[in-house]
Design an enzyme around this catalytic site. Structure first.
Site, PDB file in Angstrom:
ATOM      1  N   TRP A  26      72.114 -59.886  13.820  1.00 44.70           N
ATOM      2  CA  TRP A  26      73.038 -60.752  14.556  1.00 44.70           C
ATOM      3  C   TRP A  26      72.271 -61.530  15.622  1.00 44.70           C
ATOM      4  CZ3 TRP A  26      78.590 -60.927  14.401  1.00 44.70           C
ATOM      5  CH2 TRP A  26      79.166 -60.083  13.443  1.00 44.70           C
ATOM      6  N   ARG A  93      70.931 -59.168  22.023  1.00 46.83           N
ATOM      7  CA  ARG A  93      70.345 -57.824  22.055  1.00 46.83           C
ATOM      8  C   ARG A  93      70.915 -57.042  23.228  1.00 46.83           C
ATOM      9  NH1 ARG A  93      63.903 -56.930  21.924  1.00 46.83           N
ATOM     10  NH2 ARG A  93      64.240 -57.467  19.735  1.00 46.83           N
ATOM     11  N   HIS A 364      65.938 -62.648  20.519  1.00 46.40           N
ATOM     12  CA  HIS A 364      67.052 -61.788  20.907  1.00 46.40           C
ATOM     13  C   HIS A 364      67.982 -61.594  19.725  1.00 46.40           C
ATOM     14  CE1 HIS A 364      67.928 -60.135  24.975  1.00 46.40           C
ATOM     15  NE2 HIS A 364      66.726 -60.643  25.168  1.00 46.40           N
ATOM     16  N   CYS A 365      67.955 -60.379  19.179  1.00 47.19           N
ATOM     17  CA  CYS A 365      68.728 -60.037  18.001  1.00 47.19           C
ATOM     18  C   CYS A 365      69.407 -58.700  18.211  1.00 47.19           C
ATOM     19  CB  CYS A 365      67.835 -59.937  16.773  1.00 47.19           C
ATOM     20  SG  CYS A 365      66.765 -61.344  16.499  1.00 47.19           S
ATOM     21  N   ALA A 366      70.548 -58.531  17.569  1.00 50.21           N
ATOM     22  CA  ALA A 366      71.198 -57.232  17.506  1.00 50.21           C
ATOM     23  C   ALA A 366      71.111 -56.758  16.067  1.00 50.21           C
ATOM     24  CB  ALA A 366      72.661 -57.323  17.941  1.00 50.21           C
TER      25      ALA A 366
END
Length: 373
Positions: A26, A93, A364-366
């Site tokens: 994400w 994140r 920045h990732c989830a």
């Protein structure tokens, strides 16, 4: 989506390591004019490079505000899923759900978010849309969530090995603007530290918490762990490093190295530590500063401020590692070599990150983990 009143530990759920299998990644489309310069248009171009690189390894979902939806869809709709997701800024994140699993089912932990310090030293106000991102992610995924209304945490402030070990920094988690702001505990007190450790053990289902004192020098998040340390495998990690004793980062990294060298993980193993040298100092120029909207005393940084550059803020995908490039010929190449050694079975891909980095971060990732079937 149900809001659960139990804890992941009580229910037999744990937070997997970033290097474990993912279902998807994400991300959130950047657009803030004070975070990025020139209306975030330059940052959006580099964001697309990161997102496309990740999409070579696993599906990518990009959350976008309504006013930027068509822009993002036209730019990334051919390789990513685009969903409308209201937000205050793109640091997913930190704002997104922390997914936990029991091996068969996925659930999300929804921490409270206050823009890295609330009214004490937070970076913007309001942050209510960001505080709802995790809940909306869980709803879209179709999983239940654990919501903590009285506990502030960002995803970038925690790293786990998936086998019971968590690493964090005192400068961030014990800071005045986070959980000390509830008034029950004093910042940097032993009582606050114990409260935080107990909560993390319950909601991440870890057994061992290793506390490093500080993160990357001048990191505006109060020193997130994700910019100085990351696990690469059970019992193995990388640490941001410099060989220059005149660099303020030198003492910080040496102290962290000492802490990690003297620690054992939850399985009783000594950690194998690889040093990942930071690039030469990057300073904010007048031109770059002038391109950002001025909204508070903490942002944007003053001209000449050192920016918290680190290669440790990479992202581990299914079969790949995507890491930031800083236009530093020597240390870009050295970082690639270290990551290839640490991840011999993954493809290591570097992506230029200067415009993203001006906004305070790189990738920045989830991570939406893939439960075993």
């Amino acid at each position: 989506m149900k809001s659960l009143t139990t804890t992941p530990k009580a229910d037999g759920f744990r937070m997997p390591a970033e290097f474990e299998p993912h279902e998807r990644t994400w991300m959130i489309w950047p657009q803030r004019r004070d975070t990025f310069r020139y209306g975030a248009k330059l940052a959006q171009k580099q964001f697309l490079q990161f997102a496309r690189a990740i999409s070579e390894f696993e599906p990518v979902t990009i959350g976008v505000s309504d006013e930027q939806y068509e822009v993002a869809y036209r730019a990334a709709g051919d390789f990513a899923q685009i969903v409308e997701l209201s937000n205050d800024d793109f640091w997913i994140r930190d704002t997104g759900a922390t997914f936990v699993t029991n091996g068969k089912e996925l659930r999300g932990v929804d921490w409270s978010f206050n823009a890295w310090g609330g009214l004490v030293d937070g970076l913007y106000f309001p942050w209510d849309k960001d505080d709802r991102v995790a809940s909306k992610m869980c709803n879209m995924v179709g999983c239940d969530r654990y919501r903590l209304d009285d506990f502030i945490l960002e995803g970038g402030s925690i790293h786990v090995d998936g086998e019971g070990t968590l690493v964090v920094t005192e400068c961030c988690l014990l800071s005045e603007g986070r959980n000390a702001s509830f008034g029950e505990y004093e910042a940097f007190s032993d009582e606050l530290k114990q409260h935080i450790e107990n909560t993390l053990k319950e909601y991440l289902n870890v057994e061992k918490v290793i506390w490093m004192k500080e993160g990357i020098y001048e990191d505006e998040t109060n020193g997130h762990v994700d910019n100085i340390f990351n696990f690469t495998a059970p019992g193995e990690c990388v640490l941001a490093w410099t060989d220059d004793p005149e660099d303020p980062q030198y003492a910080i990294s040496h102290d962290c190295y000492e802490t990690l060298s003297n620690a054992t993980d939850a399985k009783g193993r000594k950690l194998k530590i690889r040093k990942l040298h930071i690039p030469d100092p990057i300073l904010l120029t007048q031109e770059e500063h002038d391109g950002m909207d001025d909204v508070c005393e903490f942002w944007p940084p003053a001209v000449g401020s050192r920016l918290p550059a680190s290669y440790v803020n990479f992202y581990t995908c299914n079969g790949g590692v995507v890491f930031p490039l800083f236009d530093d010929e020597k240390y870009d190449a050295e970082a690639e070599a270290v990551l290839k050694e640490a991840f011999p079975d993954r493809k290591v891909v570097g992506v230029p990150c200067h415009e993203m980095f001006l906004g305070g971060g790189n990738i920045h990732c989830a991570t939406q983990q893939q439960p075993a079937v």
